[in-house]
Structures are given as C-alpha cells and as structure tokens.
Design a protein around this motif. Sequence first.
Motif, PDB file in Angstrom:
ATOM      1  N   PRO A   1     -11.211  -0.326   2.096  1.00 35.35           N
ATOM      2  CA  PRO A   1     -10.878   0.846   1.282  1.00 35.35           C
ATOM      3  C   PRO A   1     -11.526   2.108   1.828  1.00 35.35           C
ATOM      4  O   PRO A   1     -12.738   2.172   1.985  1.00 35.35           O
ATOM      5  N   ILE A  42       0.834  -1.203   0.000  1.00 34.95           N
ATOM      6  CA  ILE A  42       0.000   0.000   0.000  1.00 34.95           C
ATOM      7  C   ILE A  42       0.868   1.253   0.000  1.00 34.95           C
ATOM      8  O   ILE A  42       0.616   2.210  -0.751  1.00 34.95           O
ATOM      9  N   ALA A  77      -8.784  -5.738   4.376  1.00 35.15           N
ATOM     10  CA  ALA A  77      -8.793  -4.420   3.728  1.00 35.15           C
ATOM     11  C   ALA A  77     -10.134  -3.723   3.959  1.00 35.15           C
ATOM     12  O   ALA A  77     -11.187  -4.372   3.995  1.00 35.15           O
ATOM     13  N   HIS A 129      -5.739   0.225  -1.314  1.00 34.96           N
ATOM     14  CA  HIS A 129      -6.356  -0.781  -0.463  1.00 34.96           C
ATOM     15  C   HIS A 129      -7.153  -1.798  -1.290  1.00 34.96           C
ATOM     16  O   HIS A 129      -7.181  -2.988  -0.956  1.00 34.96           O
ATOM     17  N   SER A 177     -12.402  -7.280   4.519  1.00 29.65           N
ATOM     18  CA  SER A 177     -12.596  -7.405   3.068  1.00 29.65           C
ATOM     19  C   SER A 177     -13.894  -8.130   2.745  1.00 29.65           C
ATOM     20  O   SER A 177     -14.621  -7.759   1.818  1.00 29.65           O
TER      21      SER A 177
END
Length: 496
Positions: free
Chosen positions: A451, A422, A449, A437, A485
Amino acid sequence: MTLDHDASYQVFKARDARFDGRLFVGVTSTGIYCRPVCRVKTPRKENCRFFSTPAQAEAEAFRPCMKCRPEMAPGPGLAWTVMDASRTLARQAAQWLDSRLGADDDESDAPSMAALASHLGVSDRHLRRIFAAEHGVTPLQYLQTRRLLLAKQLLTDTRLPVSQVALASGFRSLRRFNAAFADSYRISPSRLRQDADDATPLPADQAVCVNLGHRPPYDTAAMLRFLSLRAIPDVEQVEDPCVRRSLRAGALAPSGGWLQVEFVPETETRGPHVRLQFAPSLAPHSARVVAGVRRWLDLDASPDTIDHALAGLPGGPGLRLPGCVDGFEMVVRAVLGQQVTVAAARTLARRFADRFGEAVATPWPEVTRTFPSPETIAAAPVEHIAELGIIRARAGAIQALAQAWPEASRHLHDKHEPAALIEMLEQLPGIGPWTAHYIAMRALGWPDAFPPNDVAVLNAMKPLFGITTRREAETHAERWSPWRSYAVLRLWNSLA
C-alpha cells in the motif's frame, strides 16, 4: 512436472512437512498414496512412485491413505508470479476448477471446459494441453479427484447424510457419486461412513466439523493478535486458540450462519491443523466454506519460501496473511480505517453492524449479529450512515461500494488479476491507492501488495533502513517481491 525419484524419497523418509501438499507417494505394494508427513513405516524405495498432486496418484489407480488423509493436505499455494505464462494459466485453471467444487447451480457434474477456456482467454484444446503438462492429468480428472477427496473428508469428519455429502461435493446425482467413489477408492461411501468413529446421523442443531491441514510453522499468536485487535464486537470473538464469528447470507454461501476455527497443535498422531466447525445451515455449501476459511487463515502458504525471502526483516517464522470471509465486510472496514487508529475503526465498525446488521442465533452469547449486506447499505440514506460518526465523504464511499458491489465481487472472484480490482476500486469516490491496495491484500489475498505511502510502514523502515520517503520505500521493497504483503505485516508488527 517431473519429480526426482531419489530426492523425493529422501523427503518422504525425513517426513519433511515443507513438502506437504506438494508431494505425494504411491506405494505399489499396497496401492495406497500418502502425504510426505505420513507416520506409517517407510516403504522400500523401489516400491515408491512420486506425484505432484493427488489427481496424478489417483489417475494411476492409487487410493488415499486412511491414516495421513491426503484430503487434509494444504494446497500448493497461489501462483501469483511464475515466469512461464502457460504454467500460470494452468494453475489459474486449477483454481477455477477448485471454485466449482461445491457449485450449487443446475450445471452437470462436469462444468464446461469451453467456459473455462473462455474465462482464461485460450482455446479449449490449448487449455487441455497446458493443463496436462502442468498437472499430469486432464481438467476433469483433477476436478473429480478434488470432489472425491472433499467427499471423503466429509464422510470421515462429519455425520452428514451420504446424500448431502454427495451434493456438497458437487455431485448432482447420488448414483454417480456412489459409482465414482467406489470405482476410485474400492469402498462404498456408506462403508467408509460405517468405518468412521461415529456413524450417527447429524442432528439438526449439530455443528459440521472438519480438519484443515497447513504447513508448519504457523505463527498462531500473530494471527490471533491481528484478528483480535480488529474483531467487531457482536460479530466476532477471538479467544485463544479460537476465533468465532457470524456469516451473513451471501458472504461465503447463499445461506448465512456462523463458524468457529480452533488452532490445534501437533500431537503424536497428527500434525498441527485447524479444526473448523460451522452451522448446519452451511452444510450444503461445505466446499465454499472450507475454501473460504483456507484463504482467510492463509493455510496454503509456504512459510519456508516466504521467510527466506524476508530474512532481513524483524519477526518470527510462519507469519500468515490474514484474509477475510466476507469481501464486502473487508472493503467497508478498509474505508472505515482510513486515517484513524485500529481501535477507532473497530468502534465505527461496531456501530455500523449494530445499525444495519441482522440478529443471528449462534452457540455463543458474544456473537449475535451479522455484518450488513451490500443490498442493505446500497438502499440506506447516506445520512443514516454518516450519523454514526462516519465522515460524510466516507459514508458516501461506503454507499458507492455497496452500489458497485456486483461488479466488485466479480473482481474478487477473479483472484489472479489484482490490477483489475485496484483499477476498478480507484474509480469509486473516496477510494485512493492505499485503500485499493489494502483491499487487494486482504480481500483478494494478494501476497505482493505494498500500500503506497503507508505511514506505519515508513515509520518502521526509517530505523531499520534509514528510509524516509515513499519512493525510497517502494524501491527498497522490490527486493521482497512477490511477498511484499508479508513484509508489510512484519513492518507493522515491529511497531507493536
């Protein structure tokens, strides 16, 4: 890791698929070890010994079962977050050894433990100690078992010549391979091949086919829907229950080709699995292809653990995190998807592949091109990229990514350090925190992750939790760590 004998036996009696790939049983009366989902008659408790890995079972002279086939078991999953630093290092060491299965350089059959220790930043002696404490075997015993199980799978599922199976499994010498196989499994590779359903040599144009296991449940519909919406015409085709696509040279292997995955439901004789077929040109790199597809389809995930952590979110069980088979393709698509719809990004990706990709022969008329290589894009004038309808700033970002690809690809191979990837990406022009991300989430397979400032996530969280700001969203999402995620995917899907 010590296993409770009574609890392990109950898992084995129940044929609990949640423990597939995490528990193996050796039967002293037969000398065979099995997966917990094996359908053979349950042996007596006093005849059972339990192991965390196939390597532990084989170190005690047990041979793999020919019915449940331990080589098809899902992996233990990624150790992204564990409290004990030594356990983390030991699992990262195992991942590095897994990446050496099909190494096609000039190294010997046994890669340097000093190189592995240096990669992890520890001494050789410390590495051996923590590895044995976590896995119950030495690093070389672990690697030998992984290579032999891959060879067993290729001998059983494919018609590759034995010499090619040896090379694809990481053995540089056919003599060493034959000796190791016979010593561990008490049967020669050629005899196992003769016992397989079809021992005919593989024709030059015949696909290589292997079967890949996973832990149920698996939300196949969600995975196919996700991939279908983003499939680049001419590069990919999604047709339930199959995904077909091309592979450029350098993506999963030095040579290019094509592959197909088919989601196969459970039958009376075998649990649900994925049938993978790939081009004969990729056969020498079978280990890389198999490992890449497992990451792409998230076949080593533990759905019961993840679903329990995300119980308050909408969505059914077994959601998987879609990865990729080409890291460069993934980062380019992430840039193309900035501030546009999924459909618009797909259109731009098609133009990009049509202009800079190469023609490829596949079994399907719908798959005719490969995605462009980083070398091609690095050398292309930025004007040629922009004239496809791509904003010039994004065209420049794509070219910068291509030029920086040698460094970026090293970070993608170092899968336990998402922060380093990243940080490197955010230093490139046109790559912000969201894009970095998202790339870590998809190209690295990072399960945690989140984002930042994702508009769709905020739109989904508002009616569910009354959240309206980025700060509130990030604070609320902490409860889903280390599976954020998957939470993002559930939130996105809730808006569909």
